[in-house]
Motif scaffolding. Structure first.
Motif, PDB file in Angstrom:
ATOM      1  N   ASN A   5      -8.165  12.330  47.130  1.00  0.00           N
ATOM      2  CA  ASN A   5      -6.907  11.850  47.684  1.00  0.00           C
ATOM      3  C   ASN A   5      -6.939  10.328  47.724  1.00  0.00           C
ATOM      4  OD1 ASN A   5      -5.550  14.402  48.511  1.00  0.00           O
ATOM      5  ND2 ASN A   5      -7.381  14.625  49.779  1.00  0.00           N
ATOM      6  N   ASP A   6      -6.143   9.700  46.852  1.00  0.00           N
ATOM      7  CA  ASP A   6      -6.065   8.236  46.794  1.00  0.00           C
ATOM      8  C   ASP A   6      -7.440   7.595  46.640  1.00  0.00           C
ATOM      9  OD1 ASP A   6      -3.277   8.296  47.087  1.00  0.00           O
ATOM     10  OD2 ASP A   6      -3.450   8.387  49.277  1.00  0.00           O
ATOM     11  N   GLY A   7      -8.252   8.172  45.776  1.00  0.00           N
ATOM     12  CA  GLY A   7      -9.561   7.601  45.496  1.00  0.00           C
ATOM     13  C   GLY A   7     -10.641   7.983  46.473  1.00  0.00           C
ATOM     14  N   VAL A   8     -10.314   8.801  47.480  1.00  0.00           N
ATOM     15  CA  VAL A   8     -11.299   9.244  48.470  1.00  0.00           C
ATOM     16  C   VAL A   8     -11.733  10.657  48.110  1.00  0.00           C
ATOM     17  CG1 VAL A   8     -11.780   9.653  50.903  1.00  0.00           C
ATOM     18  CG2 VAL A   8     -10.188   7.840  50.230  1.00  0.00           C
ATOM     19  N   VAL A   9     -13.033  10.878  47.941  1.00  0.00           N
ATOM     20  CA  VAL A   9     -13.529  12.177  47.488  1.00  0.00           C
ATOM     21  C   VAL A   9     -14.285  12.880  48.605  1.00  0.00           C
ATOM     22  CG1 VAL A   9     -15.717  11.254  46.591  1.00  0.00           C
ATOM     23  CG2 VAL A   9     -14.776  13.367  45.637  1.00  0.00           C
ATOM     24  N   VAL A  68     -12.908   6.634  41.723  1.00  0.00           N
ATOM     25  CA  VAL A  68     -13.432   6.939  43.058  1.00  0.00           C
ATOM     26  C   VAL A  68     -13.695   5.641  43.813  1.00  0.00           C
ATOM     27  CG1 VAL A  68     -15.218   8.082  44.394  1.00  0.00           C
ATOM     28  CG2 VAL A  68     -14.487   9.046  42.208  1.00  0.00           C
ATOM     29  N   ALA A  69     -13.040   5.485  44.970  1.00  0.00           N
ATOM     30  CA  ALA A  69     -13.191   4.273  45.773  1.00  0.00           C
ATOM     31  C   ALA A  69     -14.069   4.489  46.998  1.00  0.00           C
ATOM     32  CB  ALA A  69     -11.826   3.754  46.212  1.00  0.00           C
ATOM     33  N   SER A  70     -14.118   5.717  47.523  1.00  0.00           N
ATOM     34  CA  SER A  70     -14.919   5.951  48.725  1.00  0.00           C
ATOM     35  C   SER A  70     -15.234   7.429  48.886  1.00  0.00           C
ATOM     36  CB  SER A  70     -14.197   5.431  49.971  1.00  0.00           C
ATOM     37  OG  SER A  70     -13.007   6.155  50.208  1.00  0.00           O
ATOM     38  N   VAL A  71     -16.268   7.692  49.692  1.00  0.00           N
ATOM     39  CA  VAL A  71     -16.623   9.054  50.093  1.00  0.00           C
ATOM     40  C   VAL A  71     -16.086   9.262  51.500  1.00  0.00           C
ATOM     41  CG1 VAL A  71     -18.498  10.659  50.571  1.00  0.00           C
ATOM     42  CG2 VAL A  71     -18.692   9.057  48.656  1.00  0.00           C
TER      43      VAL A  71
END
Length: 228
Positions: free
Chosen positions: A14-18, A53-56
């Motif tokens: 979701n918006d680069g958050v995995v 991917v921007a963040s976990v």
């Protein structure tokens, strides 16, 4: 493949958050999750390097006990709180050079981590914000690598004002040099805590005249320290 993990509903983005997709009806219990997605993640998880991917997410991969290794891309900037908490089989974590912060308890109960690799140098590593307890996987005496180079000796960069938990528990570190012109005025709580393993560890520390204080636990547990 990563695309298969997404399409099969094991991971969600979701918006680069995995994160690992959990059953919406399942209550979050770190000690005993039963989600099929958690059980499906076994082996090495290689994040894509395409910048997607921007963040976990916070608790994104909590208790994925089958994970043995994780490779994070340079595009990733943040690892959330408890992100890899209770991943008890995790032995290796590879950080990308873009990492900026790691949330508290991110690697709690992950006591088998023996190799931590950062795709950058000491300047970038010292800028990472370790936000709280066991946010650094080195806590379990893992060896630190900058790319392919084992970190056995460091010179604290001039710009560093706070080392936070950057090297706490680092098993490969043998010597530390803080130069006279360093901006580091205080060696804080647990900065070089327990930098050793069963056979060797931190042996020599050189502290420049600019340092004004050393916390009582800054070098706690360094059984092999001989030169200060």
């Amino acid at each position: 493949s990563w695309d298969d993990l997404i399409s099969e509903g094991i991971l969600e983005m979701n918006d680069g958050v995995v994160s690992c997709k959990m059953d919406p009806a399942e209550e979050y219990i770190p000690s005993s999750p039963t989600s099929a997605s958690v059980e499906a993640l076994v082996g090495d998880l290689l994040f894509p390097v395409d910048g997607s991917v921007a963040s976990v997410a916070d608790r994104g991969f909590t208790a994925c006990r089958g994970l043995s290794g994780v490779r994070l891309p340079d595009s990733l900037t943040r690892i959330g709180e408890e992100a890899f908490d209770s991943c008890s089989s995790l032995t290796r974590i590879d950080f990308g050079s873009g990492l900026q912060s790691i949330g508290t308890w991110a690697f709690y109960y992950d006591g088998r981590i023996d190799t931590v690799t950062y795709n950058g140098g000491i300047e970038g590593w010292c800028k990472i914000d370790f936000e709280g307890s066991v946010s650094n996987p080195l806590y379990y005496h893992g060896d630190l690598y900058f790319k392919d180079t084992l970190v056995e000796s460091i010179v604290v960069p001039d710009f560093v004002t706070d080392l936070d938990d950057s090297f706490s528990g680092c098993g490969s570190l043998k010597s530390v040099f803080i130069p006279n012109n360093s901006s580091l005025k205080s060696v804080g709580e647990g900065v070089f805590y327990w930098c050793c393993n069963e056979t060797d560890g931190l042996t020599a520390v050189y502290i420049g005249e600019g340092v004004e204080s050393i916390d009582g636990s800054a070098f706690l547990g360094n059984d092999f320290l001989k030169i200060l």
